[in-house]
Design an enzyme around this catalytic site. Structure first.
Site, short mmCIF file in Angstrom:
data_model
loop_
_atom_site.label_atom_id
_atom_site.label_comp_id
_atom_site.label_asym_id
_atom_site.label_seq_id
_atom_site.Cartn_x
_atom_site.Cartn_y
_atom_site.Cartn_z
N HIS A 85 5.71 -6.76 5.99
CA HIS A 85 6.65 -7.55 5.17
C HIS A 85 6.11 -8.95 4.93
O HIS A 85 6.20 -9.48 3.81
CB HIS A 85 8.01 -7.62 5.86
CG HIS A 85 8.81 -6.36 5.75
ND1 HIS A 85 10.06 -6.22 6.31
CD2 HIS A 85 8.54 -5.17 5.16
CE1 HIS A 85 10.52 -5.01 6.06
NE2 HIS A 85 9.62 -4.35 5.37
N TYR A 95 16.87 -8.80 2.13
CA TYR A 95 17.49 -7.85 3.05
C TYR A 95 18.87 -7.35 2.62
O TYR A 95 19.18 -6.17 2.80
CB TYR A 95 17.52 -8.43 4.47
CG TYR A 95 16.19 -8.28 5.16
CD1 TYR A 95 15.87 -7.12 5.84
CD2 TYR A 95 15.22 -9.28 5.09
CE1 TYR A 95 14.63 -6.95 6.45
CE2 TYR A 95 13.99 -9.13 5.69
CZ TYR A 95 13.70 -7.96 6.37
OH TYR A 95 12.47 -7.80 6.96
N GLU A 137 9.66 -12.33 11.09
CA GLU A 137 8.86 -12.64 9.91
C GLU A 137 8.78 -14.14 9.68
O GLU A 137 7.73 -14.65 9.25
CB GLU A 137 9.43 -11.90 8.70
CG GLU A 137 9.12 -10.40 8.76
CD GLU A 137 10.09 -9.54 7.98
OE1 GLU A 137 10.79 -10.07 7.08
OE2 GLU A 137 10.16 -8.33 8.28
N TYR A 206 -5.59 -4.92 1.71
CA TYR A 206 -6.97 -4.52 1.92
C TYR A 206 -7.49 -5.13 3.23
O TYR A 206 -7.34 -6.33 3.47
CB TYR A 206 -7.87 -4.96 0.76
CG TYR A 206 -7.52 -4.27 -0.54
CD1 TYR A 206 -7.76 -2.91 -0.71
CD2 TYR A 206 -6.93 -4.97 -1.59
CE1 TYR A 206 -7.42 -2.26 -1.89
CE2 TYR A 206 -6.60 -4.33 -2.78
CZ TYR A 206 -6.84 -2.97 -2.92
OH TYR A 206 -6.49 -2.33 -4.08
N SER A 207 -8.08 -4.29 4.06
CA SER A 207 -8.61 -4.76 5.34
C SER A 207 -9.76 -5.74 5.13
O SER A 207 -10.53 -5.63 4.17
CB SER A 207 -9.11 -3.58 6.18
OG SER A 207 -8.07 -2.70 6.51
N GLY A 277 -14.37 7.70 6.15
CA GLY A 277 -14.40 7.12 4.81
C GLY A 277 -14.20 5.62 4.82
O GLY A 277 -14.82 4.89 5.60
N GLY A 279 -11.93 4.03 6.02
CA GLY A 279 -11.37 3.58 7.29
C GLY A 279 -12.35 2.77 8.12
O GLY A 279 -11.96 2.16 9.12
N PHE A 399 -2.86 3.89 9.89
CA PHE A 399 -2.80 4.67 8.67
C PHE A 399 -3.12 3.77 7.49
O PHE A 399 -2.63 2.64 7.42
CB PHE A 399 -1.39 5.24 8.47
CG PHE A 399 -1.03 6.37 9.39
CD1 PHE A 399 -1.18 7.68 8.98
CD2 PHE A 399 -0.53 6.13 10.66
CE1 PHE A 399 -0.85 8.73 9.82
CE2 PHE A 399 -0.20 7.16 11.51
CZ PHE A 399 -0.36 8.47 11.08
N GLY A 401 -1.94 3.44 4.15
CA GLY A 401 -0.81 3.96 3.37
C GLY A 401 0.44 3.82 4.19
O GLY A 401 0.51 3.04 5.15
#
Length: 412
Positions: A85, A95, A137, A206-207, A277, A279, A399, A401
């Site tokens: 978030h 919210y 947050e 994106y990592s 891949g 990952g 994950f 996604g």
């Protein structure tokens, strides 16, 4: 504090949620996107199309109901969602929108069975959960401002672009105002705010694939092509087709809870990264950090790819393997081509299996495992590790996604 009667009512709805949770979340999203289209940019529509987001939310709601009286069991899930978030810029005012549409979806799903007692209980439970997320947050936003110097989105310049494989392009990013970068924590991601043709931006995580402490952030983006279950990736394809050096993109500060855990040789003597891949991206950043650590432990990377064309960061990883005596790198190709075979570019063929793990990991007692890749690969590897008596606390995964869980795959 949630009232005891509310807890009892919520837990009594667990069987219904287990049976109809995905129907509930489908109703919820349909209603919210219709009544509050302003929140739609926060959601990846490819995940909506595939049903992944609906399944993930259904699982989260069910877990919350089941463990509403055991908040400690929800801590990891809360942190994962709060980080996500914060990366997207979700704020306090969003919210009530979610709450209103969720309660309306519950009423629709249950029909006449939606008594005032049930609706009021879920309203109280949601209010409690909302407060937890808002507070966590806000703490993340405060950390961003203090540690990174900004919160929300900031302009960055693409100072370099390179192909990391035939499907992955890497962008090197520096702040457009030339301010130095605070090092990220290996494993974290940033969010790209991408303008769309209709004038409404969309957001993608994106990592960060580079060594923390570099003068730039590096993201490595896979071109997502259409499949039976999902359309082609809007942002990933746009990045591949349009981004050039010198372009400006807006990104959020680094976020994410899938990070390298603190370690020392007394408790950990082997760290194993298993990448499938794209990952490899967060794991490559972790790999740099571990190999830079003066308290060296044995490090193994198992990199699963289709073939040499899709083998990302091959030269970078090979350089690390040549430089560090404590690093073992094994590349496994599921479908090598003729060029791969002629040049012996891979170490073994097939999918990751028990024989490979047994060969590369002789003892698991003091080993930490980090997994990232497609969900089927994660499930396979998680099962293999658990069957070999690796404790779940030693297995860390992410994950790409909608968030899921591999715990239900654990053998009894």
């Amino acid at each position: 504090m949630i009232k005891p009667n509310t807890i009892n009512v919520i837990k009594a709805t667990v069987p219904v949620l287990q049976q109809h949770g995905e129907a509930l979340t489908t109703l919820f999203y349909e209603r919210m996107f219709k009544n509050n289209p302003e929140v739609k940019p926060f959601f990846n529509q490819a995940h909506q199309h595939s049903g992944g987001q609906q399944r993930a939310l259904a699982g989260a709601i069910c877990a919350y109901a089941e463990h509403i009286d055991e908040p400690e069991k929800l801590a990891d899930a809360v942190e994962l969602i709060a980080q996500k978030h914060a990366s997207l810029g979700i704020k306090k005012e969003h919210y009530p929108i979610v709450g209103e549409n969720l309660l309306a979806a519950i009423k629709t799903l249950l029909g006449d069975a939606a008594t005032d007692e049930i609706i009021n209980a879920w309203a109280e439970a949601y209010s409690n959960l909302m407060e937890i997320f808002i507070n966590r947050e806000q703490a993340i936003y405060d950390h961003h401002q203090k540690s990174f110097g900004w919160q929300g989105f900031k302009d960055f310049k693409v100072v370099k672009r390179e192909n990391s494989s035939n499907t992955i392009s890497s962008l090197y990013l520096q702040a457009a105002d030339d301010m130095p970068l605070t090092p990220h924590t290996s494993g974290q991601y940033i969010t790209v705010k991408w303008p769309t043709a209709d004038g409404v931006s969309t957001l993608r995580n994106y990592s960060l694939s580079n060594r923390p402490g570099s003068e730039h952030y590096r993201i490595s983006v896979k071109r997502e092509l259409a499949s039976i279950s999902t359309p082609s990736g809007v942002v990933s394809n746009a990045i591949h087709d349009t981004i050039e050096e010198g372009d400006i993109i807006a990104i959020s500060p680094p976020c994410g809870e899938f990070t390298l855990q603190a370690f020392d040789k007394t408790s950990t003597n082997h760290i194993v990264f298993i990448a499938g891949g794209v990952g490899i991206t967060p794991l490559l950043s972790m790999l740099h950090t571990v190999l830079d650590n003066k308290n060296a432990v044995d490090v193994t990377l198992i990199q699963a790819v289709v073939n040499g064309d899709s083998h990302a960061f091959e030269e970078e990883i090979r350089s690390l393997a040549n430089e560090h005596y404590n690093f073992t790198w094994h590349s496994r190709y599921s479908d090598p081509n003729g060029n791969d075979r002629n040049n012996q570019r891979f170490d073994s063929e097939g999918f990751i299996d028990d024989a490979l793990l047994q060969d590369l990991v002789t003892s698991t007692a003091h080993t930490q495992f980090y997994l990232c890749g497609p969900e089927p690969m994660l499930q396979q590897c998680y099962q293999l590790l658990r069957h070999n008596n690796v404790a779940s606390s030693q297995i860390h995964y992410e994950f790409f996604g909608p968030a899921g869980s591999l715990e239900h795959e654990t053998p009894q």
